[in-house]
Design an enzyme around this catalytic site. Structure first.
Site, PDB file in Angstrom:
ATOM      1  N   GLY A  32       0.755  -1.249   0.000  1.00 14.90           N
ATOM      2  CA  GLY A  32       0.000   0.000   0.000  1.00 14.90           C
ATOM      3  C   GLY A  32       0.781   1.292   0.000  1.00 14.90           C
ATOM      4  CB  SER A  38       1.461   5.977   1.790  1.00 13.82           C
ATOM      5  OG  SER A  38       1.255   6.290   0.438  1.00 13.82           O
ATOM      6  CB  VAL A  86      -4.819  -7.806  -3.920  1.00 11.61           C
ATOM      7  CG1 VAL A  86      -3.566  -7.599  -3.079  1.00 11.61           C
ATOM      8  CG2 VAL A  86      -5.652  -6.524  -3.984  1.00 11.61           C
ATOM      9  CG  LEU A 113      -3.496  -3.478  -0.169  1.00 11.74           C
ATOM     10  CD1 LEU A 113      -3.539  -4.884  -0.740  1.00 11.74           C
ATOM     11  CD2 LEU A 113      -2.674  -2.556  -1.057  1.00 11.74           C
ATOM     12  CE1 TYR A 176     -13.275   6.435   4.618  1.00  9.35           C
ATOM     13  CE2 TYR A 176     -14.488   4.784   5.853  1.00  9.35           C
ATOM     14  CZ  TYR A 176     -13.314   5.235   5.301  1.00  9.35           C
ATOM     15  OH  TYR A 176     -12.167   4.484   5.422  1.00  9.35           O
ATOM     16  CE  LYS A 183     -10.392   1.383   5.198  1.00 11.19           C
ATOM     17  NZ  LYS A 183      -9.054   0.777   5.063  1.00 11.19           N
ATOM     18  CB  ILE A 212      -3.549  11.037   7.821  1.00 11.11           C
ATOM     19  CG1 ILE A 212      -3.441  10.704   9.318  1.00 11.11           C
ATOM     20  CG2 ILE A 212      -2.216  11.578   7.305  1.00 11.11           C
ATOM     21  CD1 ILE A 212      -2.446   9.599   9.629  1.00 11.11           C
ATOM     22  NE  ARG A 213      -4.450  17.630   1.056  1.00 13.06           N
ATOM     23  CZ  ARG A 213      -4.364  18.876   0.601  1.00 13.06           C
ATOM     24  NH1 ARG A 213      -3.927  19.830   1.410  1.00 13.06           N
ATOM     25  NH2 ARG A 213      -4.697  19.172  -0.636  1.00 13.06           N
ATOM     26  CG  LEU A 215      -2.943   9.184  -4.071  1.00 17.27           C
ATOM     27  CD1 LEU A 215      -3.001  10.527  -4.776  1.00 17.27           C
ATOM     28  CD2 LEU A 215      -1.938   8.268  -4.763  1.00 17.27           C
ATOM     29  CB  ALA A 216      -6.138   6.520   0.064  1.00 15.96           C
TER      30      ALA A 216
END
Length: 282
Positions: A32, A38, A86, A113, A176, A183, A212-213, A215-216
């Site tokens: 990941g 990240s 995956v 991931l 979300y 999740k 947290i800022r 990319l995802a």
């Protein structure tokens, strides 16, 4: 002498005591990592700092991305660097064969991931598409099961599996949406995997990190508003860093947490405990 520690038991005041978090000789496979923001990168850094031998499994998007990840992780001197999507059985098989050949064992598996269609991360959850639902659950939840199953033959007593979750698994977080459901499935998977692998001495846990800022997270509508809200409401009046999540990960993957499995540990500056929040800040 009354109160004296038993022979061989280390105490906090023993000057020659070894570090509490010592992962020397451990093989840690990290998935990941996308860039230096990240959470997976923060975890990999702290595992390395604790002495673990790092292996990187990255998503093979293109040569440019691969080059960036290789350059980023170079300071960790990874002894294994392998592409793995995956969603592709052939990639999963190649990952197993590569790890088996190069390492022969896996002591730590870090699963970071998660993915969902951007259109399913804004607006109303009721509008989630079937394809979007399948994609989010497959990449974000089932991949933990498939990775663990694939690498289980290389694990032994003392091995540890760790994944990343978020508050949206247990509470409604605006935008979300389908990722919250994914999740939630992931956290349930942690418990069932812990029950399956426990008799082998393999532990499975999750960290639910504060926003947290990354990319995802940038794909989630209103993420910056959420971060600012946490900074106002959380008991510590701030959000967390990838280093703090990494420190918690190193603990959960070490013998120091040998009695912990099947758990979701919140690393979120205490935000999860709050009810009404800080009314003075509103």
């Amino acid at each position: 002498q009354s109160g004296a520690p038993a022979p061989g038991v280390r105490t906090a005041c023993t000057a020659s005591a070894a570090p509490l978090i010592d992962l020397k000789g451990k093989k840690a496979l990290v998935t990941g990592i996308a860039n230096n923001r990240s959470i997976a990168w923060g975890i990999a850094q702290q595992l390395h700092a604790a002495g673990a031998d790092i292996g990187i499994a990255f998503l093979p998007m293109n040569e440019k991305v691969e080059g960036k990840i290789k350059t980023l992780t170079e300071p960790l001197s990874p002894s294994l660097f392998v592409a793995c999507d995956v969603q592709k059985p052939e990639d999963m098989e190649n990952l197993f064969e590569t790890v088996k050949k190069e390492w022969g064992q896996v002591d730590i598996l870090i699963h970071c991931l998660a993915f969902a269609d951007r259109n399913d991360l804004e607006g109303e959850f009721v509008n989630t598409s079937k394809a979007g639902f399948d994609l989010a659950l497959g990449v974000s939840a089932y991949s933990l099961i498939s990775l663990t199953k694939s690498l289980r033959p290389l694990m032994s007593s003392g091995s540890s599996v760790l994944t990343l979750s978020y508050l949206g698994a247990a509470k409604v977080v605006p935008n979300y949406n389908v990722m919250g459901v994914a999740k939630s499935a992931l956290e349930a998977g942690v418990r069932y995997l812990a029950a399956d692998l426990g008799p082998q001495g393999i532990r499975v846990n999750a960290i639910s990190a504060g926003p947290i800022r990354t990319l995802a997270s940038s794909a989630i509508g209103g993420i910056m508003k959420m971060i600012k809200h946490v900074e106002k409401v959380a008991p510590l009046r701030r959000t967390v860093t990838t280093t703090e999540v990494g420190n918690a990960a190193a603990f959960l993957c070490s013998p120091a947490s040998s009695g912990i499995t099947g758990q979701v540990i919140y690393v979120d500056s205490g935000y999860e405990i709050m009810g009404t929040g800080n009314l003075d800040a509103e």
